[in-house]
Design a protein around this motif. Structure first.
Motif, PDB file in Angstrom:
ATOM      1  N   TYR A 160      23.252  16.871  19.846  1.00  0.00           N
ATOM      2  CA  TYR A 160      23.313  15.909  18.760  1.00  0.00           C
ATOM      3  C   TYR A 160      21.990  16.059  18.041  1.00  0.00           C
ATOM      4  O   TYR A 160      20.944  16.485  18.562  1.00  0.00           O
ATOM      5  N   VAL A 161      22.103  16.030  16.920  1.00  0.00           N
ATOM      6  CA  VAL A 161      20.661  15.942  15.981  1.00  0.00           C
ATOM      7  C   VAL A 161      20.712  14.719  14.999  1.00  0.00           C
ATOM      8  O   VAL A 161      21.497  14.753  14.276  1.00  0.00           O
ATOM      9  N   ARG A 162      19.491  13.889  15.138  1.00  0.00           N
ATOM     10  CA  ARG A 162      19.723  12.987  14.324  1.00  0.00           C
ATOM     11  C   ARG A 162      19.252  13.254  12.979  1.00  0.00           C
ATOM     12  O   ARG A 162      17.925  13.600  12.837  1.00  0.00           O
ATOM     13  N   LEU A 163      20.009  12.922  12.058  1.00  0.00           N
ATOM     14  CA  LEU A 163      19.519  13.166  10.673  1.00  0.00           C
ATOM     15  C   LEU A 163      18.953  11.985   9.845  1.00  0.00           C
ATOM     16  O   LEU A 163      18.173  12.215   8.867  1.00  0.00           O
ATOM     17  N   GLY A 164      19.196  10.939  10.246  1.00  0.00           N
ATOM     18  CA  GLY A 164      18.610   9.641   9.636  1.00  0.00           C
ATOM     19  C   GLY A 164      18.781   8.634  10.458  1.00  0.00           C
ATOM     20  O   GLY A 164      19.705   8.531  11.409  1.00  0.00           O
ATOM     21  N   THR A 165      17.967   7.650  10.368  1.00  0.00           N
ATOM     22  CA  THR A 165      17.885   6.248  11.188  1.00  0.00           C
ATOM     23  C   THR A 165      17.258   5.148  10.384  1.00  0.00           C
ATOM     24  O   THR A 165      16.732   5.496   9.272  1.00  0.00           O
ATOM     25  N   THR A 166      17.289   3.812  10.885  1.00  0.00           N
ATOM     26  CA  THR A 166      16.723   2.742  10.163  1.00  0.00           C
ATOM     27  C   THR A 166      15.265   2.717  10.566  1.00  0.00           C
ATOM     28  O   THR A 166      15.096   3.065  11.868  1.00  0.00           O
ATOM     29  N   VAL A 167      14.380   2.367   9.802  1.00  0.00           N
ATOM     30  CA  VAL A 167      12.967   2.391   9.753  1.00  0.00           C
ATOM     31  C   VAL A 167      12.695   1.056  10.456  1.00  0.00           C
ATOM     32  O   VAL A 167      11.715   0.624  10.808  1.00  0.00           O
ATOM     33  N   ASP A 168      13.597  -0.138  10.255  1.00  0.00           N
ATOM     34  CA  ASP A 168      13.361  -1.511  10.638  1.00  0.00           C
ATOM     35  C   ASP A 168      14.703  -1.837  11.335  1.00  0.00           C
ATOM     36  O   ASP A 168      15.119  -1.671  12.407  1.00  0.00           O
ATOM     37  N   ASP A 169      15.291  -2.948  10.704  1.00  0.00           N
ATOM     38  CA  ASP A 169      16.685  -3.553  11.211  1.00  0.00           C
ATOM     39  C   ASP A 169      17.817  -2.617  11.114  1.00  0.00           C
ATOM     40  O   ASP A 169      18.136  -1.755  10.500  1.00  0.00           O
ATOM     41  N   ALA A 170      18.657  -2.725  12.262  1.00  0.00           N
ATOM     42  CA  ALA A 170      20.056  -2.196  12.005  1.00  0.00           C
ATOM     43  C   ALA A 170      20.688  -2.880  11.263  1.00  0.00           C
ATOM     44  O   ALA A 170      20.520  -4.116  10.658  1.00  0.00           O
ATOM     45  N   PRO A 214      14.138  11.486  -0.244  1.00  0.00           N
ATOM     46  CA  PRO A 214      14.826  12.794   0.024  1.00  0.00           C
ATOM     47  C   PRO A 214      14.920  12.835   1.701  1.00  0.00           C
ATOM     48  O   PRO A 214      15.933  13.625   2.105  1.00  0.00           O
ATOM     49  N   ASP A 215      14.818  11.909   2.584  1.00  0.00           N
ATOM     50  CA  ASP A 215      15.276  12.055   3.673  1.00  0.00           C
ATOM     51  C   ASP A 215      16.491  11.117   3.967  1.00  0.00           C
ATOM     52  O   ASP A 215      16.572  10.381   2.791  1.00  0.00           O
ATOM     53  N   ALA A 216      17.033  10.879   5.020  1.00  0.00           N
ATOM     54  CA  ALA A 216      18.336  10.175   4.943  1.00  0.00           C
ATOM     55  C   ALA A 216      17.889   9.102   5.845  1.00  0.00           C
ATOM     56  O   ALA A 216      19.138   8.442   6.535  1.00  0.00           O
ATOM     57  N   ASN A 217      16.998   8.365   5.934  1.00  0.00           N
ATOM     58  CA  ASN A 217      16.612   7.213   6.607  1.00  0.00           C
ATOM     59  C   ASN A 217      17.037   5.861   5.941  1.00  0.00           C
ATOM     60  O   ASN A 217      17.133   5.929   4.568  1.00  0.00           O
ATOM     61  N   PHE A 218      17.288   4.720   6.689  1.00  0.00           N
ATOM     62  CA  PHE A 218      17.696   3.495   5.915  1.00  0.00           C
ATOM     63  C   PHE A 218      16.319   2.533   6.348  1.00  0.00           C
ATOM     64  O   PHE A 218      15.661   2.603   7.116  1.00  0.00           O
ATOM     65  N   SER A 219      16.484   1.319   5.436  1.00  0.00           N
ATOM     66  CA  SER A 219      15.495   0.498   5.784  1.00  0.00           C
ATOM     67  C   SER A 219      16.437  -1.110   5.381  1.00  0.00           C
ATOM     68  O   SER A 219      17.176  -0.749   4.195  1.00  0.00           O
ATOM     69  N   LEU A 220      16.349  -2.053   6.075  1.00  0.00           N
ATOM     70  CA  LEU A 220      17.057  -3.016   5.586  1.00  0.00           C
ATOM     71  C   LEU A 220      16.284  -4.491   5.608  1.00  0.00           C
ATOM     72  O   LEU A 220      16.828  -5.584   4.995  1.00  0.00           O
ATOM     73  N   SER A 221      15.100  -4.530   5.925  1.00  0.00           N
ATOM     74  CA  SER A 221      14.273  -5.671   6.150  1.00  0.00           C
ATOM     75  C   SER A 221      13.686  -6.078   4.891  1.00  0.00           C
ATOM     76  O   SER A 221      13.831  -7.372   4.582  1.00  0.00           O
ATOM     77  N   GLY A 222      13.352  -5.192   4.070  1.00  0.00           N
ATOM     78  CA  GLY A 222      13.040  -5.828   2.572  1.00  0.00           C
ATOM     79  C   GLY A 222      14.187  -6.292   1.838  1.00  0.00           C
ATOM     80  O   GLY A 222      13.954  -7.484   1.321  1.00  0.00           O
ATOM     81  N   ARG A 266      24.113  16.258   2.999  1.00  0.00           N
ATOM     82  CA  ARG A 266      23.460  17.321   2.252  1.00  0.00           C
ATOM     83  C   ARG A 266      22.853  18.159   3.484  1.00  0.00           C
ATOM     84  O   ARG A 266      22.810  19.439   3.464  1.00  0.00           O
ATOM     85  N   LEU A 267      21.918  17.344   4.173  1.00  0.00           N
ATOM     86  CA  LEU A 267      21.164  17.848   5.309  1.00  0.00           C
ATOM     87  C   LEU A 267      21.887  18.724   6.152  1.00  0.00           C
ATOM     88  O   LEU A 267      21.425  19.723   6.703  1.00  0.00           O
ATOM     89  N   PHE A 268      22.956  17.657   6.530  1.00  0.00           N
ATOM     90  CA  PHE A 268      23.869  18.371   7.730  1.00  0.00           C
ATOM     91  C   PHE A 268      24.401  19.876   6.970  1.00  0.00           C
ATOM     92  O   PHE A 268      24.345  20.813   7.591  1.00  0.00           O
ATOM     93  N   HIS A 269      24.850  20.034   5.842  1.00  0.00           N
ATOM     94  CA  HIS A 269      25.359  20.786   5.325  1.00  0.00           C
ATOM     95  C   HIS A 269      24.470  22.208   5.314  1.00  0.00           C
ATOM     96  O   HIS A 269      24.669  23.241   5.512  1.00  0.00           O
ATOM     97  N   GLU A 270      22.952  21.909   4.709  1.00  0.00           N
ATOM     98  CA  GLU A 270      21.893  22.768   4.688  1.00  0.00           C
ATOM     99  C   GLU A 270      21.729  23.553   6.229  1.00  0.00           C
ATOM    100  O   GLU A 270      21.565  24.707   6.364  1.00  0.00           O
ATOM    101  N   GLN A 271      21.798  22.705   7.349  1.00  0.00           N
ATOM    102  CA  GLN A 271      21.418  22.911   8.620  1.00  0.00           C
ATOM    103  C   GLN A 271      22.518  23.517   9.472  1.00  0.00           C
ATOM    104  O   GLN A 271      22.452  24.546  10.225  1.00  0.00           O
ATOM    105  N   PHE A 272      23.716  23.026   9.233  1.00  0.00           N
ATOM    106  CA  PHE A 272      24.926  23.420  10.107  1.00  0.00           C
ATOM    107  C   PHE A 272      26.101  23.872   9.427  1.00  0.00           C
ATOM    108  O   PHE A 272      27.204  24.011   9.976  1.00  0.00           O
ATOM    109  N   GLY A 273      26.104  24.087   8.283  1.00  0.00           N
ATOM    110  CA  GLY A 273      27.388  24.457   7.442  1.00  0.00           C
ATOM    111  C   GLY A 273      28.059  23.182   7.114  1.00  0.00           C
ATOM    112  O   GLY A 273      27.822  21.996   7.345  1.00  0.00           O
TER     113      GLY A 273
END
Ligand code: KG4
Ligand code: ZN
Length: 363
Positions: A160-170, A214-222, A266-273
């Protein structure tokens, strides 16, 4: 090499507020079938507290688990000696519950001399679509639940390769907190979705977190704080205010999610097709508006959207049993030392994105 053996696996899930057990069959061709899938939700025990209380959860798992396993075995018409393996979610999750499930699995494995598989709960969500349909690797997973919000490239079992995650709340956590501040009961996701149906999504100008990054991270607390500020500015909330706040919040989540997933794909495509599919899992994937947004994202990325049936999106034993079978087929067996883990990253070998502290949302 994957084993082409026919298997029967018992799966046990106790990482959060569902006590669950299931028996699944994995056929020699790699396809699967659910023989039983028993889930007991603890929601009623936690409602008075407006969220999951870890001690109450652990005690409820102790009380319920033996009976749930007995029912799952009975409904499957399989006896313990016939099992190829017993799998338990060994984390990540509330440690008291994880210990209950894993210890029970170890006892069954010992008594019946059956292999034990210690399953990562996130891996189980990630592999679930392969139980319900013949999905090949690699695919892109969007996992959004009460504890996790991640975009993951699923390349193979254990890969598994994590491409994005939340920086605060789920994401589910944000739905639950917004519900709570607006006086809606726990769990808040379905309540917010329902209230949003009659609301005006444009009445409040809520922020669209991370849009265009440009990254695929999330933020929900704001966003959550913005809802709180509007709610306290209004003071007394009429039902229409609650609906408009929910609609505005959900619209912001949708727009942000679509943007973040667009980048993730897009990141997925670039790295793994090209991915074989975009797969959504976790309780938030039950949200109809989010499902609609994901459909558009998948179409734009020229891939197929695949969402397991709701009962397999939320926590259940079949997903643990299936992940156990996938691992057993590759001889990935654990021993009695397998530890219960409160935190357990899916892509353990990859580094965390720079500047991100550990949060409960998947680190
Ligand atoms: O996957 P899940 O059942 O349990 C874990 O957290 O692992 O997810 C539960 C979460 C809760 O936060 C709940 O509010 C959210 O999923 N959820 C929803 C909806 N149904 C459940 N969020 C938004 N809309 C929904 N319809
Ligand atoms: Zn889960």
């Amino acid at each position: 090499m994957a084993s082409d053996k026919w298997m029967l696996v018992l799966g046990i899930e106790t990482t959060c507020d569902e006590t669950a057990a299931a028996v699944i069959e994995r056929r020699a061709d790699g396809s699967g079938r659910i023989l039983s899938n028993v889930v007991r939700s603890q929601i009623e025990e936690h409602v008075p507290f407006g969220g999951v209380v870890p001690e109450i959860a652990a005690r409820a798992h102790v009380d319920a688990l033996d009976g749930i396993i007995a029912t799952a075995m009975k409904e499957s018409a399989i006896r313990f000696p016939q099992l190829s393996a017993v799998a338990a979610a060994a984390g990540p999750g509330l440690i008291g519950g994880v210990i209950v499930g894993l210890t029970t699995a170890k006892a069954i494995a010992m008594v019946h001399n059956t292999p034990l598989i210690a399953v990562n709960h996130l891996e189980a969500h990630a592999l679930t679509p392969r139980l319900t349909c013949a999905l090949a690797f690699p695919y892109c997973l969007f996992l959004a639940s009460g504890g996790h919000t991640q975009i993951v490239a699923v390349l193979g079992v254990g890969e598994y390769v994590r491409l994005g995650t939340t920086v605060d709340d789920a994401m589910g956590e944000a739905f639950d907190k917004v519900a709570k501040m607006l006086g809606l009961p726990y769990p808040g996701g379905p309540q917010v979705e329902r209230a949003a149906l009659g609301g005006d999504p444009k009445r409040f100008a809520f922020p669209r977190p991370m849009l265009g990054r440009p990254d695929a991270n999330f933020s929900l607390s704001g966003l959550k704080t913005a809802v709180r500020n509007e709610a306290s500015r209004l003071g007394t909330l009429e039902p229409q205010d609650v609906s408009d706040l929910c609609a505005g919040f959900q619209a912001a989540v949708l727009e942000s999610t679509a943007d973040r997933l667009g980048v993730g794909l897009r990141l997925f495509h670039e790295q793994f097709g090209p991915p074989r599919a975009l797969v959504a899992a976790g309780g938030v994937a039950a949200n109809q508006a989010i499902r609609g947004a994901l459909q558009n994202v998948a179409a734009k990325a020229e891939t197929t959207l695949m969402i397991p049936p709701p009962a397999l999106c939320t926590d259940n034993g079949a997903m643990i049993a299936w992940a156990g079978a996938e691992r057993l087929a590759l001889n990935m067996i654990d021993n009695m030392e397998a530890p219960p883990r409160a935190r357990w990253r899916l892509d353990e070998n990859a580094g965390a994105p720079p500047g991100f502290a550990n949060t409960r949302a998947g680190f």
